[in-house]
Design a protein around this motif. Structure first.
Motif, PDB file in Angstrom:
ATOM      1  N   ALA A  82       0.662  -1.275   0.045  1.00  0.00           N
ATOM      2  CA  ALA A  82      -0.084  -0.123   0.090  1.00  0.00           C
ATOM      3  C   ALA A  82       0.817   1.183   0.231  1.00  0.00           C
ATOM      4  N   ILE A  83       0.068   2.423  -0.409  1.00  0.00           N
ATOM      5  CA  ILE A  83       0.728   3.670  -0.476  1.00  0.00           C
ATOM      6  C   ILE A  83      -0.095   4.342   0.438  1.00  0.00           C
ATOM      7  N   THR A  84       0.569   5.345   1.174  1.00  0.00           N
ATOM      8  CA  THR A  84      -0.416   6.253   1.986  1.00  0.00           C
ATOM      9  C   THR A  84      -0.141   7.686   1.727  1.00  0.00           C
ATOM     10  N   LYS A  85      -1.130   8.360   1.241  1.00  0.00           N
ATOM     11  CA  LYS A  85      -0.843   9.782   0.922  1.00  0.00           C
ATOM     12  C   LYS A  85      -2.064  10.611   1.875  1.00  0.00           C
ATOM     13  N   ASN A  86      -1.723  11.516   2.938  1.00  0.00           N
ATOM     14  CA  ASN A  86      -2.270  12.089   3.673  1.00  0.00           C
ATOM     15  C   ASN A  86      -3.662  11.147   4.297  1.00  0.00           C
ATOM     16  N   SER A  87      -4.702  11.116   4.235  1.00  0.00           N
ATOM     17  CA  SER A  87      -5.793  10.249   5.036  1.00  0.00           C
ATOM     18  C   SER A  87      -6.122   8.884   3.962  1.00  0.00           C
ATOM     19  N   LEU A  88      -5.364   8.964   2.877  1.00  0.00           N
ATOM     20  CA  LEU A  88      -5.983   8.038   1.694  1.00  0.00           C
ATOM     21  C   LEU A  88      -4.792   6.759   1.611  1.00  0.00           C
ATOM     22  N   THR A 107       0.253 -10.536 -14.497  1.00  0.00           N
ATOM     23  CA  THR A 107       0.434  -9.294 -15.190  1.00  0.00           C
ATOM     24  C   THR A 107      -0.678  -8.242 -15.153  1.00  0.00           C
ATOM     25  N   SER A 108      -1.468  -8.336 -14.183  1.00  0.00           N
ATOM     26  CA  SER A 108      -2.470  -7.456 -13.784  1.00  0.00           C
ATOM     27  C   SER A 108      -2.586  -7.157 -12.444  1.00  0.00           C
ATOM     28  N   LEU A 109      -3.000  -5.836 -11.678  1.00  0.00           N
ATOM     29  CA  LEU A 109      -3.206  -5.721 -10.463  1.00  0.00           C
ATOM     30  C   LEU A 109      -4.425  -4.621 -10.192  1.00  0.00           C
ATOM     31  N   SER A 110      -4.846  -4.459  -9.056  1.00  0.00           N
ATOM     32  CA  SER A 110      -5.829  -3.636  -8.650  1.00  0.00           C
ATOM     33  C   SER A 110      -5.453  -2.737  -7.620  1.00  0.00           C
ATOM     34  N   VAL A 111      -5.665  -1.380  -7.795  1.00  0.00           N
ATOM     35  CA  VAL A 111      -5.329  -0.475  -6.528  1.00  0.00           C
ATOM     36  C   VAL A 111      -6.487   0.278  -6.393  1.00  0.00           C
ATOM     37  N   VAL A 112      -7.117  -0.055  -4.837  1.00  0.00           N
ATOM     38  CA  VAL A 112      -8.103   0.256  -4.327  1.00  0.00           C
ATOM     39  C   VAL A 112      -7.807   1.460  -3.176  1.00  0.00           C
ATOM     40  N   VAL A 113      -8.751   2.570  -3.426  1.00  0.00           N
ATOM     41  CA  VAL A 113      -8.605   3.682  -2.404  1.00  0.00           C
ATOM     42  C   VAL A 113      -9.343   3.439  -1.358  1.00  0.00           C
ATOM     43  N   SER A 141       1.177   7.937  -9.103  1.00  0.00           N
ATOM     44  CA  SER A 141       1.575   7.804 -10.561  1.00  0.00           C
ATOM     45  C   SER A 141       1.998   6.453 -10.984  1.00  0.00           C
ATOM     46  N   ASP A 142       1.996   5.967 -12.163  1.00  0.00           N
ATOM     47  CA  ASP A 142       2.338   4.634 -12.718  1.00  0.00           C
ATOM     48  C   ASP A 142       3.845   4.225 -12.087  1.00  0.00           C
ATOM     49  N   ALA A 143       4.619   5.399 -11.901  1.00  0.00           N
ATOM     50  CA  ALA A 143       6.261   5.195 -11.337  1.00  0.00           C
ATOM     51  C   ALA A 143       6.125   4.909  -9.843  1.00  0.00           C
ATOM     52  N   GLU A 144       5.138   5.401  -9.215  1.00  0.00           N
ATOM     53  CA  GLU A 144       4.827   5.064  -7.808  1.00  0.00           C
ATOM     54  C   GLU A 144       4.319   3.650  -7.541  1.00  0.00           C
ATOM     55  N   ILE A 145       3.422   3.327  -8.215  1.00  0.00           N
ATOM     56  CA  ILE A 145       2.834   1.842  -8.079  1.00  0.00           C
ATOM     57  C   ILE A 145       4.091   1.044  -8.609  1.00  0.00           C
ATOM     58  N   SER A 146       4.844   1.200  -9.594  1.00  0.00           N
ATOM     59  CA  SER A 146       5.981   0.306 -10.122  1.00  0.00           C
ATOM     60  C   SER A 146       6.921   0.215  -9.080  1.00  0.00           C
ATOM     61  N   GLY A 183       7.774  -3.159  -7.686  1.00  0.00           N
ATOM     62  CA  GLY A 183       9.002  -3.836  -8.398  1.00  0.00           C
ATOM     63  C   GLY A 183       8.989  -4.367  -9.884  1.00  0.00           C
ATOM     64  N   ARG A 184       7.775  -3.891 -10.453  1.00  0.00           N
ATOM     65  CA  ARG A 184       7.818  -4.154 -11.750  1.00  0.00           C
ATOM     66  C   ARG A 184       7.219  -2.792 -12.460  1.00  0.00           C
ATOM     67  N   LYS A 185       7.445  -2.583 -13.796  1.00  0.00           N
ATOM     68  CA  LYS A 185       7.059  -1.744 -14.492  1.00  0.00           C
ATOM     69  C   LYS A 185       5.536  -1.900 -14.711  1.00  0.00           C
ATOM     70  N   VAL A 186       4.557  -0.986 -14.384  1.00  0.00           N
ATOM     71  CA  VAL A 186       3.210  -1.067 -14.481  1.00  0.00           C
ATOM     72  C   VAL A 186       2.558   0.122 -15.249  1.00  0.00           C
ATOM     73  N   VAL A 187       1.506   0.114 -15.907  1.00  0.00           N
ATOM     74  CA  VAL A 187       0.801   1.241 -16.712  1.00  0.00           C
ATOM     75  C   VAL A 187      -0.735   1.162 -16.502  1.00  0.00           C
ATOM     76  N   ALA A 188      -0.970   2.162 -15.838  1.00  0.00           N
ATOM     77  CA  ALA A 188      -2.597   2.206 -15.523  1.00  0.00           C
ATOM     78  C   ALA A 188      -3.548   2.011 -16.872  1.00  0.00           C
ATOM     79  N   PHE A 189      -4.574   0.961 -16.985  1.00  0.00           N
ATOM     80  CA  PHE A 189      -5.423   0.658 -17.916  1.00  0.00           C
ATOM     81  C   PHE A 189      -6.606   1.044 -17.968  1.00  0.00           C
ATOM     82  N   ASP A 190      -7.220   0.870 -16.796  1.00  0.00           N
ATOM     83  CA  ASP A 190      -8.742   1.269 -16.811  1.00  0.00           C
ATOM     84  C   ASP A 190      -9.327   1.364 -15.375  1.00  0.00           C
TER      85      ASP A 190
END
Length: 77
Positions: A3-9, A19-25, A44-49, A53-60
């Motif tokens: 997980a990544i925490t930003k402020n209260s999120l 090859t796919s992952l879900s990010v939920v806020v 950003s894609d870079a933060e999630i990557s 530990g792998r290069k990711v690109v937001a899809f949908d």
């Protein structure tokens, strides 16, 4: 699970396949309403990557407005 925490999120990563992952806020302040969800500054894609530990690109968007699906390239960064 990572997980990544930003402020209260908190943006929680769950792998769906190799090859796919879900990010939920979620918010530590309670449920997010529609207006709040449409104005979120997602990592950003870079933060999630870096996190996974792998290069990711937001899809949908996922099944809800609180989810984004990413595709990951095979191999590490």
């Amino acid at each position: 699970m990572s997980a990544i925490t930003k402020n209260s999120l908190t943006f929680t990563v769950n792998w769906l396949s190799d090859t796919s992952l879900s990010v939920v806020v979620t918010s530590s302040l309670g449920d997010l309403d529609f207006d709040e969800l449409t104005n979120i500054d997602w990592p950003s894609d870079a933060e999630i990557s870096k996190l996974v530990g792998r290069k990711v690109v937001a899809f949908d968007g996922g099944d809800s407005i609180a989810e984004t699906i990413y595709f990951a390239k095979v191999g590490s960064l």
